[in-house]
Motif scaffolding. Structure first.
Motif, PDB file in Angstrom:
ATOM      1  N   THR A  73       1.191  -1.138   0.149  1.00  0.00           N
ATOM      2  CA  THR A  73      -0.053  -0.255   0.160  1.00  0.00           C
ATOM      3  C   THR A  73       0.971   1.227   0.262  1.00  0.00           C
ATOM      4  OG1 THR A  73      -0.169  -0.091   2.091  1.00  0.00           O
ATOM      5  CG2 THR A  73      -2.358  -1.062   1.661  1.00  0.00           C
ATOM      6  N   THR A  74       2.099   0.727   0.056  1.00  0.00           N
ATOM      7  CA  THR A  74       3.393   2.174   0.293  1.00  0.00           C
ATOM      8  C   THR A  74       2.839   2.804  -1.019  1.00  0.00           C
ATOM      9  OG1 THR A  74       4.064   1.105   1.906  1.00  0.00           O
ATOM     10  CG2 THR A  74       5.443   2.853   0.542  1.00  0.00           C
ATOM     11  N   LEU A  75       2.744   1.747  -2.279  1.00  0.00           N
ATOM     12  CA  LEU A  75       2.798   2.946  -3.337  1.00  0.00           C
ATOM     13  C   LEU A  75       1.558   3.882  -3.671  1.00  0.00           C
ATOM     14  CD1 LEU A  75       2.733  -0.992  -5.722  1.00  0.00           C
ATOM     15  CD2 LEU A  75       4.586   1.017  -5.229  1.00  0.00           C
ATOM     16  N   PHE A  76       0.673   3.016  -2.379  1.00  0.00           N
ATOM     17  CA  PHE A  76      -0.245   4.726  -2.837  1.00  0.00           C
ATOM     18  C   PHE A  76       0.445   6.139  -2.155  1.00  0.00           C
ATOM     19  CE2 PHE A  76      -2.666   0.762  -3.323  1.00  0.00           C
ATOM     20  CZ  PHE A  76      -3.849   0.953  -4.190  1.00  0.00           C
ATOM     21  N   TYR A  79       4.910   5.697  -5.488  1.00  0.00           N
ATOM     22  CA  TYR A  79       5.023   5.556  -7.097  1.00  0.00           C
ATOM     23  C   TYR A  79       3.789   6.104  -7.711  1.00  0.00           C
ATOM     24  CZ  TYR A  79       9.389   3.886  -5.283  1.00  0.00           C
ATOM     25  OH  TYR A  79      11.034   3.883  -5.247  1.00  0.00           O
ATOM     26  N   LEU A  80       2.899   5.415  -7.332  1.00  0.00           N
ATOM     27  CA  LEU A  80       1.383   5.544  -7.803  1.00  0.00           C
ATOM     28  C   LEU A  80       0.631   7.371  -8.322  1.00  0.00           C
ATOM     29  CD1 LEU A  80      -1.287   2.760  -6.662  1.00  0.00           C
ATOM     30  CD2 LEU A  80      -0.208   3.058  -8.840  1.00  0.00           C
ATOM     31  N   ASP A  81       1.899   8.313  -7.548  1.00  0.00           N
ATOM     32  CA  ASP A  81       1.575   9.437  -7.795  1.00  0.00           C
ATOM     33  C   ASP A  81       2.101  10.629  -8.367  1.00  0.00           C
ATOM     34  OD1 ASP A  81       0.478  12.080  -7.443  1.00  0.00           O
ATOM     35  OD2 ASP A  81       0.377  12.083  -4.979  1.00  0.00           O
ATOM     36  N   PRO A  82       2.365  10.919 -10.080  1.00  0.00           N
ATOM     37  CA  PRO A  82       3.356  10.857 -10.351  1.00  0.00           C
ATOM     38  C   PRO A  82       3.852  12.733 -10.217  1.00  0.00           C
ATOM     39  CG  PRO A  82       1.619  10.142 -12.126  1.00  0.00           C
ATOM     40  CD  PRO A  82       0.689  10.201 -10.557  1.00  0.00           C
ATOM     41  N   GLU A  83       3.079  13.620  -9.297  1.00  0.00           N
ATOM     42  CA  GLU A  83       3.150  14.558  -8.857  1.00  0.00           C
ATOM     43  C   GLU A  83       4.466  14.466  -7.641  1.00  0.00           C
ATOM     44  OE1 GLU A  83       1.678  18.422  -6.577  1.00  0.00           O
ATOM     45  OE2 GLU A  83       0.024  16.896  -7.585  1.00  0.00           O
ATOM     46  N   GLU A  84       4.275  13.452  -6.673  1.00  0.00           N
ATOM     47  CA  GLU A  84       4.930  13.017  -5.803  1.00  0.00           C
ATOM     48  C   GLU A  84       6.191  12.328  -6.364  1.00  0.00           C
ATOM     49  OE1 GLU A  84       6.185  12.213  -2.218  1.00  0.00           O
ATOM     50  OE2 GLU A  84       4.637  13.506  -2.898  1.00  0.00           O
ATOM     51  N   LEU A  85       6.725  11.911  -8.059  1.00  0.00           N
ATOM     52  CA  LEU A  85       7.614  11.100  -8.610  1.00  0.00           C
ATOM     53  C   LEU A  85       8.425  12.698  -8.858  1.00  0.00           C
ATOM     54  CD1 LEU A  85       6.311   7.868 -10.583  1.00  0.00           C
ATOM     55  CD2 LEU A  85       7.459   8.254  -7.820  1.00  0.00           C
ATOM     56  N   ARG A  86       7.604  13.989  -9.237  1.00  0.00           N
ATOM     57  CA  ARG A  86       8.136  14.529 -10.359  1.00  0.00           C
ATOM     58  C   ARG A  86       8.967  15.152  -8.753  1.00  0.00           C
ATOM     59  NH1 ARG A  86       3.756  14.767 -13.514  1.00  0.00           N
ATOM     60  NH2 ARG A  86       2.467  16.057 -12.441  1.00  0.00           N
ATOM     61  N   ARG A  87       8.485  15.099  -7.602  1.00  0.00           N
ATOM     62  CA  ARG A  87       8.814  16.223  -6.767  1.00  0.00           C
ATOM     63  C   ARG A  87       9.923  15.710  -5.922  1.00  0.00           C
ATOM     64  NH1 ARG A  87       4.680  16.295  -3.825  1.00  0.00           N
ATOM     65  NH2 ARG A  87       3.614  18.300  -4.702  1.00  0.00           N
ATOM     66  N   ALA A  90      15.396  12.122  -6.178  1.00  0.00           N
ATOM     67  CA  ALA A  90      16.003  11.219  -6.571  1.00  0.00           C
ATOM     68  C   ALA A  90      15.610  10.385  -5.536  1.00  0.00           C
ATOM     69  CB  ALA A  90      17.260  12.323  -6.104  1.00  0.00           C
ATOM     70  N   LEU A  91      15.168   9.900  -4.572  1.00  0.00           N
ATOM     71  CA  LEU A  91      14.344   9.376  -3.042  1.00  0.00           C
ATOM     72  C   LEU A  91      13.779   8.437  -3.877  1.00  0.00           C
ATOM     73  CD1 LEU A  91      14.375   9.008  -0.375  1.00  0.00           C
ATOM     74  CD2 LEU A  91      11.654  10.406  -1.048  1.00  0.00           C
ATOM     75  N   TYR A  92      12.977   8.224  -4.875  1.00  0.00           N
ATOM     76  CA  TYR A  92      12.297   6.915  -5.203  1.00  0.00           C
ATOM     77  C   TYR A  92      13.164   6.231  -6.975  1.00  0.00           C
ATOM     78  CZ  TYR A  92       8.606   9.704  -3.123  1.00  0.00           C
ATOM     79  OH  TYR A  92       7.180   9.672  -1.959  1.00  0.00           O
ATOM     80  N   ALA A  93      14.269   7.603  -6.814  1.00  0.00           N
ATOM     81  CA  ALA A  93      15.095   6.553  -7.675  1.00  0.00           C
ATOM     82  C   ALA A  93      15.863   5.795  -7.134  1.00  0.00           C
ATOM     83  CB  ALA A  93      15.599   7.237  -8.949  1.00  0.00           C
ATOM     84  N   THR A 351      12.607  -1.206   0.862  1.00  0.00           N
ATOM     85  CA  THR A 351      12.275   0.200   0.066  1.00  0.00           C
ATOM     86  C   THR A 351      11.400   0.695   1.053  1.00  0.00           C
ATOM     87  OG1 THR A 351      12.460  -0.502  -2.114  1.00  0.00           O
ATOM     88  CG2 THR A 351      11.897   1.952  -1.920  1.00  0.00           C
ATOM     89  N   HIS A 352      10.438  -0.227   1.429  1.00  0.00           N
ATOM     90  CA  HIS A 352       9.163   0.752   2.492  1.00  0.00           C
ATOM     91  C   HIS A 352       9.588   0.850   3.631  1.00  0.00           C
ATOM     92  CE1 HIS A 352       5.125   0.830   3.957  1.00  0.00           C
ATOM     93  NE2 HIS A 352       5.284  -0.775   5.162  1.00  0.00           N
ATOM     94  N   TYR A 353      10.934  -0.024   3.941  1.00  0.00           N
ATOM     95  CA  TYR A 353      11.314   0.716   5.364  1.00  0.00           C
ATOM     96  C   TYR A 353      12.363   2.214   5.044  1.00  0.00           C
ATOM     97  CZ  TYR A 353      11.041  -3.746   6.913  1.00  0.00           C
ATOM     98  OH  TYR A 353      10.958  -5.572   7.080  1.00  0.00           O
ATOM     99  N   LEU A 354      12.662   2.092   4.444  1.00  0.00           N
ATOM    100  CA  LEU A 354      13.703   3.255   4.495  1.00  0.00           C
ATOM    101  C   LEU A 354      12.786   4.395   3.629  1.00  0.00           C
ATOM    102  CD1 LEU A 354      16.682   1.999   3.026  1.00  0.00           C
ATOM    103  CD2 LEU A 354      16.221   2.390   5.069  1.00  0.00           C
ATOM    104  N   LEU A 355      11.402   4.172   2.330  1.00  0.00           N
ATOM    105  CA  LEU A 355      10.813   5.706   2.515  1.00  0.00           C
ATOM    106  C   LEU A 355       9.923   6.006   3.903  1.00  0.00           C
ATOM    107  CD1 LEU A 355       9.606   4.913  -1.537  1.00  0.00           C
ATOM    108  CD2 LEU A 355      11.120   6.118  -0.426  1.00  0.00           C
ATOM    109  N   ASP A 356       9.592   4.905   4.563  1.00  0.00           N
ATOM    110  CA  ASP A 356       8.214   5.227   5.558  1.00  0.00           C
ATOM    111  C   ASP A 356       9.385   5.895   6.514  1.00  0.00           C
ATOM    112  OD1 ASP A 356       6.285   4.242   4.068  1.00  0.00           O
ATOM    113  OD2 ASP A 356       5.855   3.000   6.034  1.00  0.00           O
ATOM    114  N   ALA A 357      10.517   6.185   6.225  1.00  0.00           N
ATOM    115  CA  ALA A 357      11.496   6.995   8.027  1.00  0.00           C
ATOM    116  C   ALA A 357      11.758   8.130   7.307  1.00  0.00           C
ATOM    117  CB  ALA A 357      12.604   6.262   7.838  1.00  0.00           C
TER     118      ALA A 357
END
Length: 390
Positions: A73-76, A79-87, A90-93, A351-357
């Motif tokens: 569900t972290t995808l919601f 990675y399912l939010d293009p605006e968040e990816l553009r923002r 570097a973090l999401y890649a 990825t979930h562990y680190l992104l959620d931090a």
């Protein structure tokens, strides 16, 4: 068992009460059902169980349906939010690439080293999630005192840390459960001498917490922070029952994953719904147009596929669920192939562990996230979310 959840610690500072919801994230009834209800179900299942290994239905329901599903569900939120990816490109890649590279290096050095590192990252993540929920409720209630923060944090760390200390001190003979694989936690019998004294410290912190709650209610005339007290109490109960009071894979699993996964999924769904209203033409909005069933359906489908790949390619121990043949302990892949494959399969949770931090913290709090956490325009938290400032 893939276990994860948000690192909410420090997500928002203390501020005025979230008046719209009376100090609750989503409303009194929903919050009590999500936090108190999930804990009550977990403790009831543990009490009714006679112990033993986790059966196939339990694996499907609790591990796949809650534990692994909530990771996806972290995808919601990301990675399912293009605006968040553009923002934050570097973090999401960078995070998944770094996780995979580190995982391969660890696995090549030692398979146990890989699982041990992942287990300790996971358990720190689990602990900090509980500290974070308490921090959110403290902010919603406007509890600004440094004493409250220090006492809250100390008690939650004790409620989670003391059972973990007990686990490490009593790892031999082996417990009937493990975090991921046998031996992933270090055996430290020399810690047994600290279990009693630190248990006394834990008890003293609990007494101090209750005394402080009574003082706030009777002397300061502050409203009861019910949400915070429920999170603290259920954390103490589930960690004690699952690790110390029982010695069963089934009982550990239900007390571990339900209270961790259910609140996280509730938070992500609340966020996704708010975010979909902001961007009604986005992919996220199109998925959420079908409501909770679509949200859960995607997470469950991804969880099932992930666990099927784990079982068919690595574990080979649940053919009744995923097909194939049970092969016992002998791996079918060589060490180099496993070193490339296992970190890849573990990538969603790592990825979930680190992104959620990162993504639930204050500097990443936009308006949708502020509202999902129970803060409204007009409060410092809501205004900070509206402006997108840290």
């Amino acid at each position: 068992m893939a276990s994860a959840g948000p690192d909410l610690l420090g997500a928002l500072p203390a501020g005025p009460r979230g008046a719209a919801r009376g100090g609750f994230l989503w409303g009194r009834g929903v919050d009590l059902a999500v936090f108190g209800g999930s804990a009550a179900v977990a403790l009831a299942l543990a009490a009714l169980s006679t112990g033993g290994a986790l059966p196939a239905w339990g694996f499907l329901l609790f591990v796949v349906g809650v534990d692994v599903a909530h990771v996806h569900t972290t995808l919601f939120r990301t990675y399912l939010d293009p605006e968040e990816l553009r923002r934050h490109p570097a973090l999401y890649a960078g995070v998944p690439l770094a996780c995979y590279a580190a995982g391969v290096a660890l696995h090549l050095a030692s398979e146990l080293a890989f699982w041990r590192a992942l287990a300790y990252v996971a358990v720190i993540h689990f602990v900090r999630q509980q500290v974070g929920w308490v921090a959110i409720y403290r902010a919603l209630a406007g509890e600004r005192s440094r004493v409250d923060r220090l006492l809250d944090d100390a008690l939650v760390y004790a409620a989670t840390g003391w059972p973990l200390l007990y686990w490490h001190a009593h790892a031999h003979p082996p417990r009937a459960f493990q975090w991921f694989v046998d031996g992933d936690f270090v055996s430290a019998p020399w810690l047994a001498a600290a279990v009693g004294p630190l248990g006394a410290v834990y008890a003293a912190l609990a007494v101090a917490y209750v005394a402080r709650a009574i003082q706030r209610a009777c002397v300061d005339r502050a409203p009861l922070n019910l949400g915070k007290h429920v999170v603290v109490a259920t954390t103490a109960a589930t960690w004690y029952v699952g690790i110390v009071a029982t010695d069963s894979d089934f009982q550990f699993t239900v007390t571990n994953v339900i209270v961790h996964g259910v609140p996280y999924m509730a938070l992500v769904f609340a966020y996704a719904r708010e975010r979909a209203r902001e961007a009604p033409r986005s992919l996220l909005a199109r998925v959420l147009a079908s409501g909770l069933l679509a949200f859960l359906g995607i997470a469950l489908a991804l969880a099932f596929v992930e666990e099927m790949l784990w079982d068919r390619l690595v574990w080979h121990d649940r053919p009744e669920l995923f097909g194939g043949a049970r092969t016992g302990d002998e791996p079918l892949l060589g060490p180099r192939a496993r070193a490339l494959l296992v970190p890849l399969l573990a990538l969603p949770q790592a990825t979930h562990y680190l992104l959620d931090a990162v993504v639930w913290r204050r500097r990443h709090t936009g308006p949708a996230q502020a509202r999902a956490l129970g803060f409204r325009p007009g409060t410092p938290e809501g205004e900070r979310g509206e402006s997108g400032e840290a």
